[in-house]
Scaffold this motif. Structure first.
Motif, PDB file in Angstrom:
ATOM      1  N   THR A  40       0.765  -1.206  -0.112  1.00 16.48           N
ATOM      2  CA  THR A  40       0.158   0.062   0.039  1.00 16.48           C
ATOM      3  C   THR A  40       0.934   1.268  -0.013  1.00 16.48           C
ATOM      4  OG1 THR A  40      -1.942   1.140   0.949  1.00 16.48           O
ATOM      5  CG2 THR A  40      -0.212   0.038   2.563  1.00 16.48           C
ATOM      6  N   SER A  42      -0.376   4.409   0.731  1.00 10.90           N
ATOM      7  CA  SER A  42      -1.178   5.118   1.759  1.00 10.90           C
ATOM      8  C   SER A  42      -0.074   5.672   2.987  1.00 10.90           C
ATOM      9  CB  SER A  42      -2.280   4.521   2.287  1.00 10.90           C
ATOM     10  OG  SER A  42      -2.856   5.278   3.278  1.00 10.90           O
ATOM     11  N   ILE A  47      -4.334   2.958   8.081  1.00 10.77           N
ATOM     12  CA  ILE A  47      -4.321   1.631   7.074  1.00 10.77           C
ATOM     13  C   ILE A  47      -3.021   0.803   7.178  1.00 10.77           C
ATOM     14  CG2 ILE A  47      -4.457   1.623   4.424  1.00 10.77           C
ATOM     15  CD1 ILE A  47      -7.165   2.475   5.431  1.00 10.77           C
ATOM     16  N   LEU A  73      -7.083  -4.718   0.998  1.00 10.17           N
ATOM     17  CA  LEU A  73      -6.320  -3.428   1.473  1.00 10.17           C
ATOM     18  C   LEU A  73      -5.333  -3.104   0.637  1.00 10.17           C
ATOM     19  CD1 LEU A  73      -6.204  -4.353   5.339  1.00 10.17           C
ATOM     20  CD2 LEU A  73      -7.289  -2.383   4.353  1.00 10.17           C
TER      21      LEU A  73
END
Length: 84
Positions: A40, A42, A47, A73
């Motif tokens: 990810t 992010s 998260i 995710l």
């Protein structure tokens, strides 16, 4: 009586600089495969903690649910299904 078998003409194959191989992707040798797992991007710490938690749970338990949530995710926002 007058039947003849059809003649097959072969066209010369395009080769790569005399290597003797036809052009294209060598799928038998791996081809176009993505080898690195997606992580990810992010910057949201919550998260990132969720990804860390579900990565652990997916690895240490037999639950398919944890693997699905981890996969979702890590998906891009464009192709992410709802998580709730």
């Amino acid at each position: 009586q007058g039947l003849r078998s059809p003649t097959v003409t072969t066209l010369p194959s395009r080769t790569l600089s005399g290597a003797g191989k036809t052009m294209g992707i060598d799928l038998e040798a791996g081809g176009r495969t993505w080898t690195k797992p997606r992580v990810t991007k992010s910057q949201n710490p919550y998260i990132r903690l969720l990804v860390k938690l579900y990565r652990f749970l997916a690895r240490r338990t037999d639950s398919k649910f944890n693997k699905v949530i981890l996969k979702r995710l890590n998906m891009t926002r464009k192709s992410r299904p709802p998580l709730s």
